[in-house]
Design a protein around this motif. Structure first.
Motif, mmCIF file in Angstrom:
data_model
loop_
_atom_site.group_PDB
_atom_site.id
_atom_site.type_symbol
_atom_site.label_atom_id
_atom_site.label_comp_id
_atom_site.label_asym_id
_atom_site.label_seq_id
_atom_site.Cartn_x
_atom_site.Cartn_y
_atom_site.Cartn_z
ATOM 1 N N SER A 172 -3.153 7.164 -2.561
ATOM 2 C CA SER A 172 -1.769 7.494 -2.881
ATOM 3 C C SER A 172 -1.418 6.902 -4.217
ATOM 4 C CB SER A 172 -0.836 6.946 -1.822
ATOM 5 O OG SER A 172 -1.057 5.580 -1.670
ATOM 6 N N SER A 218 4.655 2.118 1.030
ATOM 7 C CA SER A 218 5.549 3.141 0.491
ATOM 8 C C SER A 218 5.197 4.487 1.107
ATOM 9 C CB SER A 218 5.390 3.210 -1.028
ATOM 10 O OG SER A 218 6.039 4.359 -1.515
ATOM 11 N N THR A 219 6.231 5.248 1.494
ATOM 12 C CA THR A 219 5.927 6.566 2.058
ATOM 13 C C THR A 219 6.256 7.655 1.049
ATOM 14 O OG1 THR A 219 8.155 6.816 2.911
ATOM 15 C CG2 THR A 219 6.539 5.800 4.355
ATOM 16 N N SER A 269 0.841 -1.202 0.000
ATOM 17 C CA SER A 269 0.000 0.000 0.000
ATOM 18 C C SER A 269 0.873 1.250 0.000
ATOM 19 C CB SER A 269 -0.922 0.005 1.220
ATOM 20 O OG SER A 269 -0.170 0.193 2.395
ATOM 21 N N GLY A 270 0.210 2.385 0.043
ATOM 22 C CA GLY A 270 0.920 3.666 0.031
ATOM 23 C C GLY A 270 1.463 4.001 -1.334
ATOM 24 N N GLY A 271 1.024 3.245 -2.346
ATOM 25 C CA GLY A 271 1.545 3.478 -3.684
ATOM 26 C C GLY A 271 2.393 2.313 -4.160
ATOM 27 N N LYS A 290 16.215 10.278 2.357
ATOM 28 C CA LYS A 290 15.843 8.935 2.794
ATOM 29 C C LYS A 290 17.097 8.129 3.151
ATOM 30 C CE LYS A 290 11.686 9.337 3.018
ATOM 31 N NZ LYS A 290 11.028 9.147 4.316
ATOM 32 N N MET A 304 -1.113 15.067 -2.013
ATOM 33 C CA MET A 304 -1.069 15.848 -3.258
ATOM 34 C C MET A 304 0.376 15.911 -3.721
ATOM 35 S SD MET A 304 -1.454 19.820 -2.124
ATOM 36 C CE MET A 304 -2.413 19.693 -0.663
ATOM 37 N N HIS A 339 4.867 8.755 -1.770
ATOM 38 C CA HIS A 339 3.956 9.479 -2.635
ATOM 39 C C HIS A 339 3.316 10.639 -1.924
ATOM 40 C CE1 HIS A 339 4.544 6.765 -5.867
ATOM 41 N NE2 HIS A 339 4.320 5.742 -5.088
ATOM 42 N N GLY A 340 2.937 11.592 -2.705
ATOM 43 C CA GLY A 340 2.460 12.857 -2.144
ATOM 44 C C GLY A 340 1.270 12.706 -1.229
ATOM 45 N N GLY A 341 1.116 13.675 -0.378
ATOM 46 C CA GLY A 341 -0.024 13.649 0.530
ATOM 47 C C GLY A 341 -0.502 15.054 0.750
ATOM 48 N N TYR A 392 -6.740 6.645 2.771
ATOM 49 C CA TYR A 392 -6.123 7.698 1.980
ATOM 50 C C TYR A 392 -5.757 7.159 0.622
ATOM 51 C CZ TYR A 392 -1.562 5.680 3.370
ATOM 52 O OH TYR A 392 -0.493 4.860 3.594
ATOM 53 N N GLY A 423 -4.573 12.620 0.171
ATOM 54 C CA GLY A 423 -3.370 11.836 0.410
ATOM 55 C C GLY A 423 -3.163 11.597 1.892
ATOM 56 N N LYS A 424 -2.085 10.899 2.220
ATOM 57 C CA LYS A 424 -1.903 10.506 3.609
ATOM 58 C C LYS A 424 -1.749 11.700 4.550
ATOM 59 C CE LYS A 424 3.086 9.859 3.153
ATOM 60 N NZ LYS A 424 3.155 10.912 2.187
ATOM 61 N N ASP A 425 -0.971 12.697 4.132
ATOM 62 C CA ASP A 425 -0.734 13.825 5.036
ATOM 63 C C ASP A 425 -2.021 14.557 5.355
ATOM 64 O OD1 ASP A 425 2.254 14.461 3.198
ATOM 65 O OD2 ASP A 425 2.042 13.429 5.121
ATOM 66 N N GLY A 453 12.512 4.373 2.386
ATOM 67 C CA GLY A 453 11.212 4.998 2.184
ATOM 68 C C GLY A 453 10.105 3.973 2.147
#
Lengths: 98, 454, 424
Positions: free
Chosen positions: C228, A93-94, A10-12, C247, B1, A96-98, C226, C59-61, A63
């Motif tokens: 992504s 995955s962390t 997940s997370g992309g 990273k 985003m 990708h944009g949020g 969310y 998104g997640k944030d 990441g």
């Protein structure tokens, strides 16, 4: 004895695996499986594209978070953790944009 | 985003297509490509490089005529070029100040035999003699104990360095006791990034120590633009942003009594290497403990890898970074707060509530929110260190800048640090405690904390 | 191999990157939330009674931001009115899905939702922009437009502040980028927890010291929905280098991210360094370092089919454009066209000058960049201005007007901004 486990992306990260988030698989053979040997197996058998986005060297790309049965893999021994039947391993995955 | 915002994308490297003429004289065949796609012939390039060196000193006026300066020589290509520039300047009668060279022997950290160590140092002596400058020899471990003993005993500080006039005089300045002390300290530092930072700071302390002992007020070092851009990024990554302006300026005045001068800061590594090649300048390859470190465990190596990688494709990377640091400054020297007892830079820990430093402290505080857990964590700590150790550690922390706190984080026994560092941290905190004791009758709160507020 | 939680000694599942502490879920949630609460207090981010827009992208944030703001607003009685504000860039496949997520957020947290789109604000979607200019600089367009879209949307909703989900990793990355690019002005501003207080709508970043990894863990364990995916128009490669570096740094020393932020906060610019002066855009009133804000310059370029306008620092075309502006201004001054009309939109009022063609048969003094003003289709050679006044699009943005006679779209002239309304 094949080892049945569940993998989640997940997370992309799922984008690298044909957009499929959950995978139920059986690890073949009778040898002991650990995360270190699991990663190349995933790369060779499940990964659809761009291996460099999943792995770097013999570990995951920086990441990408790895959880073993919902616990941070750093608490379980990271690459050395021995995989047990019915384990759930999650890759998030962390990046990708949020 | 998408987190991309408005930004200009730097120019990518264009291929050099058949440039057949030197850009300067437009006559000869070019042999060196530098800046962004500029090709120079040999003569024009040498003129360019020498000019950069001389104008850096001349324009900034950091060295006055007839001054006697200390020049640091490591044996590497950059400081070798530096010595050559100075020698040429002297030959042409253009050098208006006098030079003494100092070499720091760091071989205590590497497992070489005494004989090998001696041989390496002899190579250094030969080269410096060829250049025609007097040489002082010292070693990294000398900085572990620079403190003047108590008055009453021979009130001489331990000697920092020795003059060496011929290679026969080289008996390794190796001081095995101090060498062991240094090794023990390095082994106790938990991470490689901490070790490399400590070594760098200690090297500086050695240079300052030698300068102070011998009465020099200027120390000249061979920092190239490339090295500076790596330094800047590494400083940022290690929480030493407040020192970036000091670490890169041509005349670094933060120490007060000694100024560090960087005359080849306008030349990048590629230009230095080209100069050495064209002028047949030899450098010495000396084994170093950093050789075994890697970009996967050392912040400095990772950063160097990052910058060099970018520079390949975006040749304005190094100049851009150095230009950024040129625009950075600091408060007035006079009004500067106390100095860090390890690296002697001004402390950067007096920050407001809304800051990264406080945010980290809050994290730690939240872990001990209730009495039960506090006693538990104390119990865990007391098993491996005493109350005294903890007080000493707190005092040490208070006397260090943010970056040096990171360096010594995880060091259980702070008495392993160099003696002058330990002494400074104790004397500083003593005065604060004394102050509190003096005004305690006027304090309304009964604070039972015996450690000063960090 | 069960490890115990550092705080409560229960079964641990999380190892926090910021401090390396091992914790159980509940203690982690508490620490996570309370650290953000501390950032809010220490930075004095809010005052009770304020209306705050949460920049929500799905998104997640932003999902976690909406969640935590709701939790803290209640737990600590901030007394805030929270709204979700979302931007539709018009990227098919990417944005539609994430907007669906925002709608789910809206229901989960019971917050009102407002969506503003590039289409209504600028007359262009990202899809159409990419069609025009290809994939090279599209990210720059999107970034500029989004920033302004959020502000314009917030203005429409009459909010007092915007909060965005920029986390510690984002800020560290921006610091590194600004050092690499030599952007000293941004370097000074980017570590501020609240930006834009001088005249513009303030933006706060409650996640300033929150690690991205923590945010992901929080969302995962709390099962927050969310969205992504990578933007289909692939992102700026240069920023990717900075991201990879961070990273890699984090892997060697987890505290590096906070350390970079501390470094950024400790930087101090030399007194004699020239910084760009912030004024307002002469066309739409948005805050800008130049005569025209970036969005107006870019739109000009797009509408004229010359999209390289607005990319890069001093561009030859921008110089030509500025010269043309100066020429037109001198010309307009010479023709005594000082009549002004006031047009009121739903929420903004601004004054148009130079709408009339001054009897020259040209509509609007800003006919276009580097070209003579356009001819009004109805050839109003000697008509008065009242024939010519069109209506202004209610987006509150710059000015696309329609000549009442010819229905030809022309650009409205320079608005004389009333500072307190237009500066946001």
């Amino acid at each position: 004895m094949a080892v049945p486990i569940t993998l989640e992306f997940s997370g992309g990260a799922e984008l690298l695996f044909a957009n499929q988030k959950k995978h139920s698989i059986e690890l073949p053979g009778s040898q002991k499986w650990d995360v270190k040997s699991l990663l190349p197996w995933i790369r060779d058998n499940l990964l659809q594209e761009r291996p460099e986005l999943f792995m770097q060297g013999d570990t995951v790309r920086p990441g990408i978070l790895v959880l073993v049965n919902d616990a941070d893999w750093e608490l379980m021994g990271e690459l050395e953790y021995e995989i047990q039947p019915n384990d759930k391993i999650v890759f998030i995955s962390t990046l990708h944009g949020g | 985003m998408c987190s991309v915002q408005e930004e200009a994308i730097p120019q990518q490297l264009n291929q050099l297509t058949g440039k057949l003429q030197c850009v300067k004289c437009r006559r000869d065949v070019p042999v060196v490509v530098t800046r962004v796609n500029d090709a120079f012939c040999q003569d024009c390039f040498l003129v360019y490089a020498v000019h950069k060196f001389r104008s850096a000193i001349g324009k900034s006026k950091v060295i006055v005529p007839k001054e006697h300066v200390l020049v640091a020589y490591s044996g590497g290509p950059a400081s070798s070029a530096l010595l050559h520039f100075l020698q040429e300047g002297k030959k042409e009668g253009k050098l208006r100040f006098t030079v003494t060279v100092v070499h720091i022997d760091e071989l205590a950290l590497v497992s070489v035999s005494d004989k090998e160590r001696q041989e390496k140092v002899q190579e250094v002596v030969e080269i410096v003699q060829q250049r025609g400058f007097p040489l002082l020899l010292t070693s990294l471990e000398c900085a572990m104990d620079m403190v003047k003993p108590e008055a009453g005993e021979s009130s001489q500080a331990p000697e920092m360095c020795k003059e060496v006039t011929s290679e026969k005089e080289v008996d390794a300045l190796a001081n095995p006791d101090k060498g062991d002390k240094l090794k023990k300290l390095l082994d106790s530092l938990p991470s490689i990034s901490a070790k490399e930072e400590f070594i760098r700071v200690l090297r500086n302390q050695v240079l300052l120590g030698v300068a102070r002992e011998r009465g020099f007020t200027k120390v000249v070092v061979g920092d190239t633009a490339t090295a500076l851009s790596v330094r800047i990024m590494t400083d940022m990554a290690k929480g030493k942003g407040s020192q970036v302006s000091f670490d890169t300026t041509i005349g670094d005045k933060r120490y007060g009594d000694v100024m560090v001068v960087r005359p080849i800061r306008d030349l990048n590594m590629k230009e230095v290497e080209a100069y050495n090649r064209l002028q047949n300048v030899e450098s010495i390859s000396i084994p170093h403990i950093a050789d075994q470190w890697h970009k996967s465990n050392s912040i400095e190596q990772l950063t160097a890898h990052f910058i060099h990688g970018l520079q390949e494709n975006f040749p304005s990377t190094v100049p851009n970074i150095v230009r950024t640091s040129d625009k950075l400054g600091h408060q007035d020297i006079e009004s500067l707060p106390e100095k860090c007892s390890l690296c002697e830079s001004p402390l950067d820990t007096d920050v407001g509530e809304a800051s990264a430093l406080r945010a980290v402290e809050v994290c730690e505080r939240l872990l001990q929110k209730d009495g039960a857990s506090r006693s538990q964590s104390q119990a865990a700590q007391s098993s491996d260190c005493t109350q005294h150790d903890r007080v000493a550690a707190d005092n040490m922390k208070a006397s260090l800048c943010y970056g040096c706190r990171l360096t010594v984080k995880g060091l259980r026994d702070v008495s392993l640090l160099p003696t002058h560092v330990v002494q400074k941290s104790q004397s500083r905190c003593l005065s604060r405690d004394e102050m509190r004791a003096q005004i305690s009758e006027f304090l309304l709160d009964d604070e039972n904390g015996d450690t000063p507020n960090s | 191999m069960a490890k115990r939680c550092r705080v409560c000694n229960g079964a641990a599942q999380i190892k926090r990157p910021k401090t390396g502490d091992i914790m159980c879920k509940e203690c982690f949630y508490y620490a996570f939330e309370e650290e953000i609460h501390h950032t809010v207090l220490a930075g004095k981010l809010f005052t009770a009674g304020e209306t705050v827009a949460i920049g929500a992208s799905g998104g997640k944030d932003s999902t976690v931001l909406a969640h935590v703001m709701t939790v803290l607003n209640e737990r600590h009685n901030y007394g805030l009115n929270l709204i979700l504000l979302s931007v539709d860039e018009g990227i098919t496949g990417y944005r539609d899905d994430s907007l669906e997520t925002v709608k789910i957020n809206q229901q989960e947290y019971g917050l009102p939702l407002k969506i503003v789109s590039y289409q209504e604000l600028y007359g262009w979607t990202m899809d159409s922009i990419v069609q025009q200019i290809g994939l090279k600089n599209n990210c720059t367009y999107c970034g500029v437009f989004r920033r302004q879209a959020l502000d314009r949307g917030a203005m429409l909703l009459k909010v007092d502040k915007i909060v965005t989900g920029h986390n510690a990793d984002d800020i560290a990355e921006t610091v590194i980028m600004n050092v690499l690019r030599g952007d000293i002005a941004r370097l000074r501003r980017c570590t501020a927890v609240t930006t834009g207080t001088d005249g513009a709508l303030p933006r706060c970043k409650p996640f300033k010291y929150t690690y991205e990894k923590d945010i992901v863990m929080y969302a995962f364990h709390k099962n927050l929905t969310y969205f992504s995916t990578e933007c289909i128009y692939s992102p700026n490669a240069y920023r990717g280098f900075a991201r990879a570096y961070i990273k890699d740094l984090e892997r060697i020393q987890p505290s590096a991210i906070i350390d970079i932020i501390h470094s950024g906060e400790s930087l101090c610019v030399k007194k004699d360094v020239r910084m760009p002066v912030q004024t307002t855009c002469s066309r739409c009133g948005y805050i800008s370092s130049n005569e025209l804000c970036k969005a107006c310059v870019m739109l000009e370029g797009l509408n004229k089919g010359r999209p390289r306008l607005g990319i890069g620092k001093t561009h030859k075309e921008r110089r030509l454009f500025n010269e043309e502006l100066a020429r037109q201004a001198a010309e307009a001054a010479a023709t005594n066209c000082n009549e002004t009309t006031t047009t009121t939109t739903t929420t903004t009022t601004f004054t148009n000058s130079k709408v009339c063609c001054g009897g020259k048969g040209a509509c609007g003094s800003m006919g276009g960049s580097g070209q003579a003003p356009e001819m009004c289709g109805s050839n109003l050679q000697s008509k008065s201005e009242s024939d010519c006044v069109g209506s202004v699009s209610p987006s509150g943005g710059g000015g696309v007007a329609e000549c009442a006679n010819s229905l030809k779209k022309v650009r409205i002239g320079v608005p004389t901004a009333k500072p307190n309304l237009l500066e946001f």
